[in-house]
Design an enzyme around this catalytic site. Structure first.
Site, PDB file in Angstrom:
ATOM      1  N   HIS A   1      -6.227 -12.329   4.375  1.00  0.00           N
ATOM      2  CA  HIS A   1      -6.368 -11.661   3.092  1.00  0.00           C
ATOM      3  C   HIS A   1      -6.184 -12.664   1.956  1.00  0.00           C
ATOM      4  CE1 HIS A   1      -5.682  -7.161   4.289  1.00  0.00           C
ATOM      5  NE2 HIS A   1      -6.599  -7.770   5.027  1.00  0.00           N
TER       6      HIS A   1
ATOM      7  N   LYS B   1       8.551  -8.846   3.685  1.00  0.00           N
ATOM      8  CA  LYS B   1       9.315 -10.087   3.818  1.00  0.00           C
ATOM      9  C   LYS B   1      10.225 -10.132   5.044  1.00  0.00           C
ATOM     10  CE  LYS B   1       7.522 -11.985   0.308  1.00  0.00           C
ATOM     11  NZ  LYS B   1       6.485 -12.988   0.588  1.00  0.00           N
TER      12      LYS B   1
ATOM     13  N   TYR C   1       4.412 -13.632  -3.029  1.00  0.00           N
ATOM     14  CA  TYR C   1       3.802 -12.810  -1.998  1.00  0.00           C
ATOM     15  C   TYR C   1       3.336 -13.661  -0.811  1.00  0.00           C
ATOM     16  CZ  TYR C   1       1.222  -8.813  -0.105  1.00  0.00           C
ATOM     17  OH  TYR C   1       0.782  -7.787   0.692  1.00  0.00           O
TER      18      TYR C   1
ATOM     19  N   PRO D   1      10.586  -2.828   2.727  1.00  0.00           N
ATOM     20  CA  PRO D   1       9.313  -3.331   3.259  1.00  0.00           C
ATOM     21  C   PRO D   1       8.281  -3.677   2.197  1.00  0.00           C
ATOM     22  CG  PRO D   1       9.499  -0.966   3.610  1.00  0.00           C
ATOM     23  CD  PRO D   1      10.826  -1.421   3.098  1.00  0.00           C
TER      24      PRO D   1
ATOM     25  N   TYR E   1      -1.202  -1.429  -3.134  1.00  0.00           N
ATOM     26  CA  TYR E   1       0.119  -0.920  -3.500  1.00  0.00           C
ATOM     27  C   TYR E   1      -0.059  -0.034  -4.728  1.00  0.00           C
ATOM     28  CZ  TYR E   1       2.053  -4.661  -0.557  1.00  0.00           C
ATOM     29  OH  TYR E   1       2.360  -5.500   0.493  1.00  0.00           O
TER      30      TYR E   1
END
Length: 392
Positions: free
Chosen positions: A72, A297, A387, A293, A201
């Site tokens: 991704h 991580k 991220y 979550p 998200y």
């Protein structure tokens, strides 16, 4: 029986540590309370940072990941149906993440252990750690009802939050930090194509939602619910309806509905235990810390712990140096706290809290923060850097 490093816990942290040590010629034995089938069936996170991927490459368990995993280059942040993409690759100079389930990582590491003959003892019961402040620690356990003893030089506690390793550190030495969040994640796994090629998200007035996947034909979705919600009140159709509403019209139009093959509600917490070393015992992964979550991580922090720990043990056996051992806790915790900060921040950005009702100050602060991220490349770079994972 004797070995150099006794590893408590046969999840990805313990198995990855064993393979790193094996490549350096260091003997280890993994003790796992559960059966292999049980360990490999546990549903966990599925987003790997750049550095975690490199570690799996280093130990040679990357072939299936590269065939089946999904690279991704970014992810989407949706706010009340409006979608904004964070370009991870462009913002970080080429870094990406890999979507590949923790279940699959565990299977690959177990296969490597079997192929290389590195011992993993499943269904080891009544594990106890002894003489951890001496140069001759040992572990006792029972296998098939027979008492066993494993002598070693070091003990690596990779046995999760509920394991025996962390409680083996005296209460007067161990310090814990915790934040419990006032909601949970209701997760649904279904054999349907994902609604988007990247994760979404979503911050919605009805609560958080996440569109994720395990493959091109298996999807993982989450919605924020009260932590004490009853799964019986959430039939599949109701979950799909709520996801379509929270993720927005574009995602809803691409969503394929299907029967759930797994459904559960997970509480969210942030937790850190200090120190991560006491005598000859080291903590790694969930034995030392838990993250919500959001941002995925958990497994990635376990990988960085194992990286630091393996380096310390390799230096000890190769050079007789204890510097890495002495520095392990501080070095690991420095990265742990940064990941905790990001997960805490990302959770706060995307979820509804008691003070974030439609007209509340907290809700307006969330919107202001999101507006700033959307309008500022510098802010997006900070999000992207965290991220994809801070360097080891």
């Amino acid at each position: 029986m004797r070995t150099q490093v006794a590893i408590i816990g046969g999840g990805p942290a313990g198995l990855l540590l064993q393979q790193l040590l094996h490549l350096a010629g260091i003997e280890s034995v993994v003790l796992e309370q559960r059966s292999r089938d049980y360990v490999e069936a546990r549903i966990r996170a599925g987003v790997l940072e750049t550095s975690a991927v490199r570690l799996l490459e280093q130990v040679g368990v990357d072939a299936r990941m590269k065939r089946e995993g999904l690279i991704h280059d970014g992810f989407a942040l949706a706010v009340d149906g409006q979608v904004h993409r964070i370009d991870l690759k462009g913002l970080t100079g080429g870094s990406t993440v890999m979507v590949y389930g923790q279940t699959e990582v565990t299977k690959d590491l177990n296969d490597a252990a079997a192929a290389r003959g590195t011992p993993v003892i499943f269904e080891a019961q009544d594990v106890a750690l002894h003489d951890l402040k001496t140069d001759t620690p040992f572990v006792t356990y029972a296998k098939d009802g027979v008492a066993q003893r494993l002598d070693c030089d070091f003990v690596a506690g990779c046995d999760g939050y509920h394991g025996v390793s962390r409680p083996s550190i005296p209460a007067e030495v161990l310090r814990s930090f915790e934040r419990v969040y006032p909601f949970g994640w209701l997760g649904i796994l279904a054999d349907v194509p994902p609604c988007d090629h990247e994760l979404i998200y979503s911050n919605h007035e009805r609560g958080f939602a996440l569109a994720s996947m395990r493959s091109n034909v298996r999807s993982r979705y989450y919605i924020q619910t009260p932590v004490d919600a009853d799964l019986a009140d959430w039939p599949d159709d109701k979950i799909w309806d709520e996801l379509a509403l929270r993720l927005g019209p574009k995602a809803a139009a691409s969503m394929t509905r299907g029967e759930s093959i797994e459904k559960s509600i997970a509480p969210l917490r942030s937790f850190v235990a200090e120190p991560m070393r006491w005598g000859r015992l080291f903590l790694a992964g969930d034995a030392a810390h838990i993250v919500p979550p959001t941002g995925a991580k958990g497994l990635n922090l376990a990988a960085s712990d194992v990286h630091y720990l393996s380096e310390a043990l390799i230096a000890f056996y190769a050079k007789g140096s204890s510097d890495g051992i002495e520095a392990y806790s501080a070095k690991a915790l420095a990265r742990v706290w940064k990941a905790e900060r990001f997960s805490w921040w990302f959770t706060g950005l995307t979820h509804r809290f008691p003070d974030t009702d439609t007209d509340a100050f907290g809700r307006r602060m969330q919107r202001a923060e999101i507006d700033y991220i959307v309008s500022s490349r510098a802010a997006q770079m900070t999000v992207a850097e965290n991220y994809v994972g801070l360097p080891y």
